[in-house]
Design an enzyme around this catalytic site. Sequence first.
Site, PDB file in Angstrom:
ATOM      1  N   ASP A 185       9.727 -28.506  -2.204  1.00  0.00           N
ATOM      2  CA  ASP A 185       9.903 -28.770  -0.771  1.00  0.00           C
ATOM      3  C   ASP A 185      11.379 -28.709  -0.400  1.00  0.00           C
ATOM      4  O   ASP A 185      11.758 -28.110   0.619  1.00  0.00           O
ATOM      5  CB  ASP A 185       9.341 -30.155  -0.411  1.00  0.00           C
ATOM      6  N   LEU A 234      -0.713   3.559  -2.693  1.00  0.00           N
ATOM      7  CA  LEU A 234      -2.074   3.900  -2.262  1.00  0.00           C
ATOM      8  C   LEU A 234      -2.046   4.939  -1.152  1.00  0.00           C
ATOM      9  O   LEU A 234      -2.864   5.868  -1.133  1.00  0.00           O
ATOM     10  CB  LEU A 234      -2.791   2.640  -1.785  1.00  0.00           C
ATOM     11  N   GLY A 247       0.783  -1.238   0.000  1.00  0.00           N
ATOM     12  CA  GLY A 247       0.000   0.000   0.000  1.00  0.00           C
ATOM     13  C   GLY A 247       0.804   1.271   0.000  1.00  0.00           C
ATOM     14  O   GLY A 247       0.286   2.320   0.399  1.00  0.00           O
ATOM     15  N   GLU A 262       1.197 -36.066  -0.607  1.00  0.00           N
ATOM     16  CA  GLU A 262       0.412 -35.091   0.148  1.00  0.00           C
ATOM     17  C   GLU A 262      -0.016 -35.659   1.502  1.00  0.00           C
ATOM     18  O   GLU A 262      -0.094 -34.926   2.491  1.00  0.00           O
ATOM     19  CB  GLU A 262      -0.808 -34.649  -0.663  1.00  0.00           C
TER      20      GLU A 262
END
Length: 602
Positions: free
Chosen positions: A456, A164, A161, A382
């Site tokens: 990994d 911004l 930001g 997994e």
Amino acid sequence: MELNVNLQLCILLMCVDRLVVSNQTLVKVFLKSDPNKSRLCFTIGSVESFERNLEAVQQEMNVDPTFWVPVTYVKESEWLKELIKSTPTLLIIGAVIYLTRKLTSGARGQGGIFGVGQSTAKFYNKETTVKVRFKDVAGCEEAKLEIMEFGAILSGPPGTGKTLLAKAVAGEARVPFLSISGSEFLEMFVGVGPARVRDLFAQARKNAPCIIFIDEIDAVGRARGRGGQFGGHDERENTLNQLLVEMDGFSSTTNVVVLSGTNRPDVLDPALMRPGRFDRQIHIPPPDIKGRCSIFKVHLKPLKTDLDLDTVARRMAALTPGFTGADIANVCNEAALIAARYLVPKVELTHFEQAIERVIGGLEKKTQVLQPEEKKVVAYHEAGHAVAGWFLEYADPLLKVSIIPRGKGLGYAQYLPKEQYLYSTEQLLDRMCMTLGGRVSEQIFFNRITTGAQDDLSKVTKSAYAQVVTFGMNDKVGNVSFDLPREGEPSFDKPYSEATAQLIDEQAREVISSAYNRTYELLMKHKEDVEKIAQRLLEKEVLGREDMIELLGPRPFKEKSTYEEFVEGTGGETEDTSLPKGLQGLQENLHEDEAQPSPIPT
């Protein structure tokens, strides 16, 4: 060649006054009745043939040579053809005149050749004011307090930001605002950069009080003397020198505030960072959970939904640790796109969860074909991650695991990292073991390894070297800290000897080996659990937290999963967005009196 019958009659009647041969190809006939204007004309092949035929006709008609029709030869230019021929010359002359005028006017106005030395900054005033206000910027309340008082360098990771916040300053200040990128100072012409800096500050002084914002200032503000002596390097240093002089030199900079943004503050020149030029260096890190909640509330407002925005913001803030403001905006946009994709008129909670998965893991590739053997390897890989994390105290709690390919990976697991800034050796070791769970699971169940663990292993290697080199967590290397090179940047020298480098390599391998052995023992102990998770993955493809509890039982360690649990004991459940009284008064005055801009603190 025979003459035209009409011409013969005219000659016969002695009506022709004269003949004019133009450019040896066209014969114009002038009659006695109108000797000033040609009424007839015809073309000829050659002058000699025309003369012979004309003479022969007149002899056949017994015309006295004294009264023969006079013939005149003229050369006339065709203006269109001549203009086409001279066009290149005229263009060259015009270009020379234009460039000469530009060069002269550029020298008078310090604009340089072709005017490239003039500032390219975008100018905003009350008529073209920016609509962003401080209330539209969430997640960096401390930075808002700092930037309202002084000029500063805004630093931090991409998407937090910085730009911004500068827009909010432009919207709140109600004074002229100049915005430019650091790269716009640099061109191929020598001297353009300094000329643009001079022009920028001259424009700012002319419109004072004024704010200048230089985005990505590291493009021009890098420390002098780095990176070798190249031509462009010297030009950049000259531009930086001019910038230093303009910010704090003999010229007055009263009522001109300079702001800048960069995500590389470490490469900036020390002279640029000192007080008097940039009084403060404001670091804007990724928002914490309270900041993320505030940012979600801002980006949820435009969406069409029947959900309670506060509840959604709290839940999403808990599910997105490490996200920047740009990531959060992307999540909200993705949720709206997913709802539109399925022709749902309003955004639902499942759309936000799918959007988070899309941002973290990439696009879901349901059509990607995996061979049965590959799918089985991915499932056990997994499952190894999931079981290792489930039974390690300091590993991140698992939210979802899937064997549907996403992005570049063939599997995907979503965790819920803690809001934590300090890590112990034990915590880092547990994280490494969880990361190695997939490779170990392949070794146990297939007695071979695949390339699927490359990402990994990269994470584990970086963690091991950070522990040994940066964090001083190795007994043999000692309590020392050396900076590791940034990713993608070459390192030509090391601040330690070759013997120390060899010791570092040995100790990093030893840390990884220790984590691998520990993970192997853990998964051998829970081999049946890995088998159950893998088989369920092959059956359902996606497992959630509820499936893990059903198959493995509750996690044996206490964990936080809700927004209220994360912010417990942190001094309030929401971000404090209130401003000090003095700044509140300043902000109210700026909003009340738009015709008279208030002076900027310098």
